[in-house]
Design a protein around this motif. Structure first.
Motif, PDB file in Angstrom:
ATOM      1  N   ALA A  82     -36.635 -19.644  57.006  1.00 55.59           N
ATOM      2  CA  ALA A  82     -37.622 -19.198  57.989  1.00 55.59           C
ATOM      3  C   ALA A  82     -36.905 -18.998  59.317  1.00 55.59           C
ATOM      4  O   ALA A  82     -35.971 -19.736  59.647  1.00 55.59           O
ATOM      5  CB  ALA A  82     -38.722 -20.245  58.133  1.00 55.59           C
ATOM      6  N   LEU A  83     -37.318 -17.969  60.040  1.00 62.62           N
ATOM      7  CA  LEU A  83     -36.755 -17.734  61.365  1.00 62.62           C
ATOM      8  C   LEU A  83     -37.767 -17.022  62.243  1.00 62.62           C
ATOM      9  O   LEU A  83     -38.701 -16.401  61.761  1.00 62.62           O
ATOM     10  CB  LEU A  83     -35.440 -16.957  61.300  1.00 62.62           C
ATOM     11  N   VAL A 107     -35.567  -0.646  53.366  1.00 57.95           N
ATOM     12  CA  VAL A 107     -35.507  -0.492  54.822  1.00 57.95           C
ATOM     13  C   VAL A 107     -34.874  -1.752  55.394  1.00 57.95           C
ATOM     14  O   VAL A 107     -35.426  -2.842  55.273  1.00 57.95           O
ATOM     15  CB  VAL A 107     -36.918  -0.277  55.417  1.00 57.95           C
ATOM     16  N   LEU A 108     -33.700  -1.603  56.013  1.00 60.07           N
ATOM     17  CA  LEU A 108     -32.983  -2.735  56.597  1.00 60.07           C
ATOM     18  C   LEU A 108     -33.003  -2.622  58.115  1.00 60.07           C
ATOM     19  O   LEU A 108     -32.734  -1.551  58.668  1.00 60.07           O
ATOM     20  CB  LEU A 108     -31.542  -2.758  56.095  1.00 60.07           C
ATOM     21  N   ALA A 109     -33.320  -3.724  58.801  1.00 61.78           N
ATOM     22  CA  ALA A 109     -33.425  -3.710  60.255  1.00 61.78           C
ATOM     23  C   ALA A 109     -32.738  -4.946  60.841  1.00 61.78           C
ATOM     24  O   ALA A 109     -32.750  -6.024  60.241  1.00 61.78           O
ATOM     25  CB  ALA A 109     -34.895  -3.681  60.673  1.00 61.78           C
ATOM     26  N   ALA A 110     -32.182  -4.762  62.050  1.00 58.21           N
ATOM     27  CA  ALA A 110     -31.546  -5.874  62.760  1.00 58.21           C
ATOM     28  C   ALA A 110     -32.632  -6.741  63.401  1.00 58.21           C
ATOM     29  O   ALA A 110     -33.604  -6.233  63.959  1.00 58.21           O
ATOM     30  CB  ALA A 110     -30.594  -5.342  63.820  1.00 58.21           C
ATOM     31  N   PHE A 111     -32.441  -8.064  63.307  1.00 56.97           N
ATOM     32  CA  PHE A 111     -33.413  -9.025  63.818  1.00 56.97           C
ATOM     33  C   PHE A 111     -32.670 -10.074  64.628  1.00 56.97           C
ATOM     34  O   PHE A 111     -31.749 -10.719  64.126  1.00 56.97           O
ATOM     35  CB  PHE A 111     -34.143  -9.671  62.632  1.00 56.97           C
ATOM     36  N   ARG A 112     -33.043 -10.225  65.879  1.00 51.57           N
ATOM     37  CA  ARG A 112     -32.428 -11.234  66.760  1.00 51.57           C
ATOM     38  C   ARG A 112     -33.300 -12.479  66.760  1.00 51.57           C
ATOM     39  O   ARG A 112     -34.479 -12.430  67.109  1.00 51.57           O
ATOM     40  CB  ARG A 112     -32.312 -10.671  68.174  1.00 51.57           C
ATOM     41  N   THR A 113     -32.726 -13.599  66.322  1.00 50.84           N
ATOM     42  CA  THR A 113     -33.493 -14.836  66.223  1.00 50.84           C
ATOM     43  C   THR A 113     -33.637 -15.504  67.594  1.00 50.84           C
ATOM     44  O   THR A 113     -32.853 -15.243  68.512  1.00 50.84           O
ATOM     45  CB  THR A 113     -32.821 -15.831  65.267  1.00 50.84           C
ATOM     46  N   ASP A 114     -34.625 -16.361  67.702  1.00 50.13           N
ATOM     47  CA  ASP A 114     -34.796 -17.146  68.932  1.00 50.13           C
ATOM     48  C   ASP A 114     -33.615 -18.086  69.139  1.00 50.13           C
ATOM     49  O   ASP A 114     -33.366 -18.526  70.258  1.00 50.13           O
ATOM     50  CB  ASP A 114     -36.101 -17.946  68.880  1.00 50.13           C
ATOM     51  N   ALA A 115     -32.870 -18.385  68.074  1.00 55.02           N
ATOM     52  CA  ALA A 115     -31.685 -19.235  68.187  1.00 55.02           C
ATOM     53  C   ALA A 115     -30.484 -18.462  68.733  1.00 55.02           C
ATOM     54  O   ALA A 115     -29.442 -19.047  68.992  1.00 55.02           O
ATOM     55  CB  ALA A 115     -31.342 -19.842  66.825  1.00 55.02           C
ATOM     56  N   GLY A 116     -30.595 -17.124  68.863  1.00 56.67           N
ATOM     57  CA  GLY A 116     -29.551 -16.338  69.505  1.00 56.67           C
ATOM     58  C   GLY A 116     -28.605 -15.593  68.581  1.00 56.67           C
ATOM     59  O   GLY A 116     -27.650 -14.987  69.047  1.00 56.67           O
ATOM     60  N   PHE A 117     -28.828 -15.601  67.303  1.00 58.24           N
ATOM     61  CA  PHE A 117     -27.951 -14.832  66.414  1.00 58.24           C
ATOM     62  C   PHE A 117     -28.740 -13.700  65.759  1.00 58.24           C
ATOM     63  O   PHE A 117     -29.976 -13.706  65.741  1.00 58.24           O
ATOM     64  CB  PHE A 117     -27.263 -15.730  65.377  1.00 58.24           C
ATOM     65  N   THR A 118     -28.012 -12.720  65.254  1.00 57.26           N
ATOM     66  CA  THR A 118     -28.628 -11.536  64.667  1.00 57.26           C
ATOM     67  C   THR A 118     -28.409 -11.525  63.162  1.00 57.26           C
ATOM     68  O   THR A 118     -27.312 -11.829  62.695  1.00 57.26           O
ATOM     69  CB  THR A 118     -28.026 -10.254  65.281  1.00 57.26           C
ATOM     70  N   ARG A 137     -44.117   0.810  59.766  1.00 53.87           N
ATOM     71  CA  ARG A 137     -44.802   0.134  60.864  1.00 53.87           C
ATOM     72  C   ARG A 137     -43.788  -0.131  61.976  1.00 53.87           C
ATOM     73  O   ARG A 137     -42.672  -0.580  61.725  1.00 53.87           O
ATOM     74  CB  ARG A 137     -45.376  -1.178  60.342  1.00 53.87           C
ATOM     75  N   LYS A 138     -44.180   0.164  63.202  1.00 55.07           N
ATOM     76  CA  LYS A 138     -43.295  -0.054  64.352  1.00 55.07           C
ATOM     77  C   LYS A 138     -43.220  -1.548  64.650  1.00 55.07           C
ATOM     78  O   LYS A 138     -44.240  -2.182  64.896  1.00 55.07           O
ATOM     79  CB  LYS A 138     -43.805   0.697  65.585  1.00 55.07           C
ATOM     80  N   VAL A 139     -42.013  -2.106  64.601  1.00 55.83           N
ATOM     81  CA  VAL A 139     -41.864  -3.545  64.818  1.00 55.83           C
ATOM     82  C   VAL A 139     -40.855  -3.867  65.915  1.00 55.83           C
ATOM     83  O   VAL A 139     -40.699  -5.022  66.265  1.00 55.83           O
ATOM     84  CB  VAL A 139     -41.429  -4.253  63.508  1.00 55.83           C
ATOM     85  N   VAL A 140     -40.199  -2.861  66.480  1.00 59.18           N
ATOM     86  CA  VAL A 140     -39.152  -3.100  67.475  1.00 59.18           C
ATOM     87  C   VAL A 140     -39.740  -3.842  68.672  1.00 59.18           C
ATOM     88  O   VAL A 140     -40.760  -3.452  69.223  1.00 59.18           O
ATOM     89  CB  VAL A 140     -38.504  -1.775  67.924  1.00 59.18           C
ATOM     90  N   GLY A 141     -39.083  -4.941  69.014  1.00 55.83           N
ATOM     91  CA  GLY A 141     -39.469  -5.721  70.174  1.00 55.83           C
ATOM     92  C   GLY A 141     -40.616  -6.689  69.939  1.00 55.83           C
ATOM     93  O   GLY A 141     -40.887  -7.529  70.778  1.00 55.83           O
ATOM     94  N   GLN A 142     -41.279  -6.582  68.817  1.00 55.97           N
ATOM     95  CA  GLN A 142     -42.395  -7.485  68.535  1.00 55.97           C
ATOM     96  C   GLN A 142     -41.879  -8.851  68.098  1.00 55.97           C
ATOM     97  O   GLN A 142     -40.921  -8.942  67.339  1.00 55.97           O
ATOM     98  CB  GLN A 142     -43.277  -6.925  67.418  1.00 55.97           C
ATOM     99  N   ALA A 143     -42.534  -9.891  68.593  1.00 61.32           N
ATOM    100  CA  ALA A 143     -42.199 -11.232  68.130  1.00 61.32           C
ATOM    101  C   ALA A 143     -42.639 -11.353  66.678  1.00 61.32           C
ATOM    102  O   ALA A 143     -43.678 -10.832  66.285  1.00 61.32           O
ATOM    103  CB  ALA A 143     -42.902 -12.276  68.991  1.00 61.32           C
ATOM    104  N   ALA A 144     -41.806 -11.989  65.892  1.00 63.34           N
ATOM    105  CA  ALA A 144     -42.120 -12.125  64.470  1.00 63.34           C
ATOM    106  C   ALA A 144     -41.640 -13.475  63.963  1.00 63.34           C
ATOM    107  O   ALA A 144     -40.647 -14.025  64.440  1.00 63.34           O
ATOM    108  CB  ALA A 144     -41.455 -11.012  63.674  1.00 63.34           C
ATOM    109  N   SER A 145     -42.371 -13.985  63.011  1.00 61.41           N
ATOM    110  CA  SER A 145     -41.990 -15.193  62.300  1.00 61.41           C
ATOM    111  C   SER A 145     -41.806 -14.778  60.843  1.00 61.41           C
ATOM    112  O   SER A 145     -42.748 -14.309  60.210  1.00 61.41           O
ATOM    113  CB  SER A 145     -43.084 -16.243  62.437  1.00 61.41           C
ATOM    114  N   LEU A 146     -40.595 -14.897  60.339  1.00 63.74           N
ATOM    115  CA  LEU A 146     -40.267 -14.415  59.005  1.00 63.74           C
ATOM    116  C   LEU A 146     -39.932 -15.562  58.061  1.00 63.74           C
ATOM    117  O   LEU A 146     -39.325 -16.550  58.468  1.00 63.74           O
ATOM    118  CB  LEU A 146     -39.062 -13.474  59.053  1.00 63.74           C
ATOM    119  N   THR A 147     -40.321 -15.404  56.830  1.00 65.34           N
ATOM    120  CA  THR A 147     -39.900 -16.297  55.755  1.00 65.34           C
ATOM    121  C   THR A 147     -39.370 -15.401  54.662  1.00 65.34           C
ATOM    122  O   THR A 147     -40.026 -14.441  54.270  1.00 65.34           O
ATOM    123  CB  THR A 147     -41.066 -17.140  55.223  1.00 65.34           C
ATOM    124  N   GLY A 148     -38.180 -15.697  54.183  1.00 70.28           N
ATOM    125  CA  GLY A 148     -37.584 -14.852  53.150  1.00 70.28           C
ATOM    126  C   GLY A 148     -36.530 -15.596  52.362  1.00 70.28           C
ATOM    127  O   GLY A 148     -36.386 -16.820  52.476  1.00 70.28           O
TER     128      GLY A 148
END
Length: 156
Positions: A82-83, A107-118, A137-148
């Motif tokens: 989870a991140l 579809v692969l996208a870059a995600f910057r975590t709140d911990a500071g890594f991508t 769906r446009k997700v750039v800049g949106q806060a997200a909580s992911l589980t994968g």
């Protein structure tokens, strides 16, 4: 009284020896393939058991860069993570794939975590005719909580 020609007796014996030799070689090849299939089956059953155990486990925090050197397929692949963070601006990468749903793209996208890594996040599958940017769906800049599931780089 007639005597058989000496040369006629040798031909059937040479053919018999060649047949027996070929049968022995084929028997060794098939035995080797059978052993290989049994080893492959054991490896597959072990992989399935590990994946099943990991995908149903509660999610853990995604490992950061300090831990990346210690990550291995044997202990970490398919681990639920989870991140939290935000998708980064920039183009998404479409990776061609064929699945049970037919041809299309991951579809692969870059995600910057709140911990500071991508990290690179697989956002899902798009069928072949829906690869335009308006289809996602446009997700750039949106806060997200992911589980994968944690996946390691594929060789080649």
């Amino acid at each position: 009284m007639t005597f058989p020609d000496a040369g006629q007796g040798r031909r059937p014996r040479a053919a018999h020896v060649a047949f027996v030799a070929a049968a022995c070689v084929l028997a060794f090849i098939f035995a080797g393939l059978g052993i290989w299939q049994m080893q492959r089956r054991a490896w597959k059953l072990d992989l399935i058991a590990r994946v099943e155990a990991r995908i149903h486990a509660p999610p853990a925090a995604a490992p950061g860069p300090a831990e990346w050197g210690r990550i291995s397929a044997a202990t970490d692949e398919y681990r639920r993570v989870a991140l939290q963070g935000r998708y980064l601006p920039g183009p998404e990468t479409l990776t061609m794939a064929v699945t049970e749903r037919g041809p299309g793209f991951w579809v692969l996208a870059a995600f910057r975590t709140d911990a500071g890594f991508t990290v690179l996040v697989n956002r899902g599958f798009l069928p072949e005719g829906r690869r335009g940017p308006d289809e996602r769906r446009k997700v750039v800049g949106q806060a997200a909580s992911l589980t994968g599931l944690l996946r390691l780089s594929e060789p080649g």
